[in-house]
Design a protein around this motif. Structure first.
Motif, PDB file in Angstrom:
ATOM      1  N   GLY A 157     -89.010  69.323  -6.541  1.00 13.53           N
ATOM      2  CA  GLY A 157     -89.320  68.903  -5.181  1.00 13.53           C
ATOM      3  C   GLY A 157     -90.681  69.372  -4.710  1.00 13.53           C
ATOM      4  O   GLY A 157     -91.065  69.134  -3.573  1.00 13.53           O
ATOM      5  N   TYR A 158     -91.438  69.997  -5.577  1.00 12.83           N
ATOM      6  CA  TYR A 158     -92.758  70.487  -5.210  1.00 12.83           C
ATOM      7  C   TYR A 158     -93.808  69.407  -5.480  1.00 12.83           C
ATOM      8  O   TYR A 158     -93.582  68.463  -6.236  1.00 12.83           O
ATOM      9  N   TYR A 159     -94.975  69.589  -4.862  1.00  8.53           N
ATOM     10  CA  TYR A 159     -96.106  68.697  -5.086  1.00  8.53           C
ATOM     11  C   TYR A 159     -96.911  69.233  -6.272  1.00  8.53           C
ATOM     12  O   TYR A 159     -97.102  70.445  -6.397  1.00  8.53           O
ATOM     13  N   GLY A 160     -97.401  68.364  -7.120  1.00 13.49           N
ATOM     14  CA  GLY A 160     -98.228  68.795  -8.242  1.00 13.49           C
ATOM     15  C   GLY A 160     -97.400  69.414  -9.348  1.00 13.49           C
ATOM     16  O   GLY A 160     -96.315  68.925  -9.678  1.00 13.49           O
ATOM     17  N   THR A 161     -97.888  70.535  -9.891  1.00 12.68           N
ATOM     18  CA  THR A 161     -97.233  71.117 -11.064  1.00 12.68           C
ATOM     19  C   THR A 161     -96.492  72.417 -10.791  1.00 12.68           C
ATOM     20  O   THR A 161     -95.690  72.842 -11.616  1.00 12.68           O
ATOM     21  N   THR A 162     -96.769  73.090  -9.658  1.00 10.41           N
ATOM     22  CA  THR A 162     -96.095  74.358  -9.341  1.00 10.41           C
ATOM     23  C   THR A 162     -96.039  74.563  -7.834  1.00 10.41           C
ATOM     24  O   THR A 162     -96.625  73.807  -7.066  1.00 10.41           O
ATOM     25  N   TYR A 163     -95.342  75.624  -7.449  1.00  9.06           N
ATOM     26  CA  TYR A 163     -95.367  76.132  -6.076  1.00  9.06           C
ATOM     27  C   TYR A 163     -95.412  77.649  -6.167  1.00  9.06           C
ATOM     28  O   TYR A 163     -95.235  78.227  -7.249  1.00  9.06           O
ATOM     29  N   GLN A 164     -95.663  78.300  -5.050  1.00  6.72           N
ATOM     30  CA  GLN A 164     -95.621  79.765  -5.003  1.00  6.72           C
ATOM     31  C   GLN A 164     -94.593  80.173  -3.967  1.00  6.72           C
ATOM     32  O   GLN A 164     -94.280  79.404  -3.052  1.00  6.72           O
TER      33      GLN A 164
END
Length: 156
Positions: free
Chosen positions: A44-51
């Motif tokens: 559910g995150y945008y792009g390839t990762t989240y923090q």
């Protein structure tokens, strides 16, 4: 606007400039203070990762930075939702260093897409969206979008 001039119909179209900019957690205009591990475990995150950050005192910050011209802007955020996330993730909006307001998001739901936080009248200069760890669950720092020009819907 439609204007009748004699036997002619003159159609005047006004151009509406629009602006859209998205800053993801991997963008150079994103920064954190304190430890915000990177993950791609929950979708559910945008792009390839989240923090993310565990709930805390508010000392840890995630900051998204934009350059804007004067106008009305809709600010939206995206996160990877999960039951252990914050129900009160606080996004504070700053324009040229002046705090304009704080918008709260329930990160336990509505993940996977940009969710409107609020609309603001901004002066030319810098816009910062700041998320802290002062919350009742894990806080996710992923992507923030700023969209302006034309009419902006204030309903968040």
């Amino acid at each position: 606007m439609i204007r009748f001039i004699g036997p002619y119909l003159l159609l005047l179209l006004s151009s509406v400039s629009s602006y859209a900019d998205l800053v993801d957690n991997l963008d150079s205009r994103f920064s954190v203070s304190g430890t915000w591990p990177t993950s791609s475990f929950i979708t559910g995150y945008y792009g390839t990762t989240y923090q993310y950050s565990a709930p805390g005192s508010g000392a840890k910050e995630a900051v998204w930075r934009f350059d804007v011209t004067a106008g009305r802007y809709q600010i939206s955020a995206q996160w990877a939702a999960y039951p252990n996330r914050a129900s009160n993730a606080a996004y504070t909006i700053f324009n040229n260093g002046i705090e304009l307001g704080t918008e709260y998001a329930d990160q336990r739901s509505r993940g996977g897409h940009l969710t409107p936080l609020g609309a603001y009248d901004l002066a030319t200069g810098s816009l910062e969206v700041v998320l802290t760890d002062a919350a009742d669950g894990y806080v996710v720092a992923d992507a923030v979008e700023v969209r302006g020009g034309g009419r902006v819907d204030d309903r968040a």
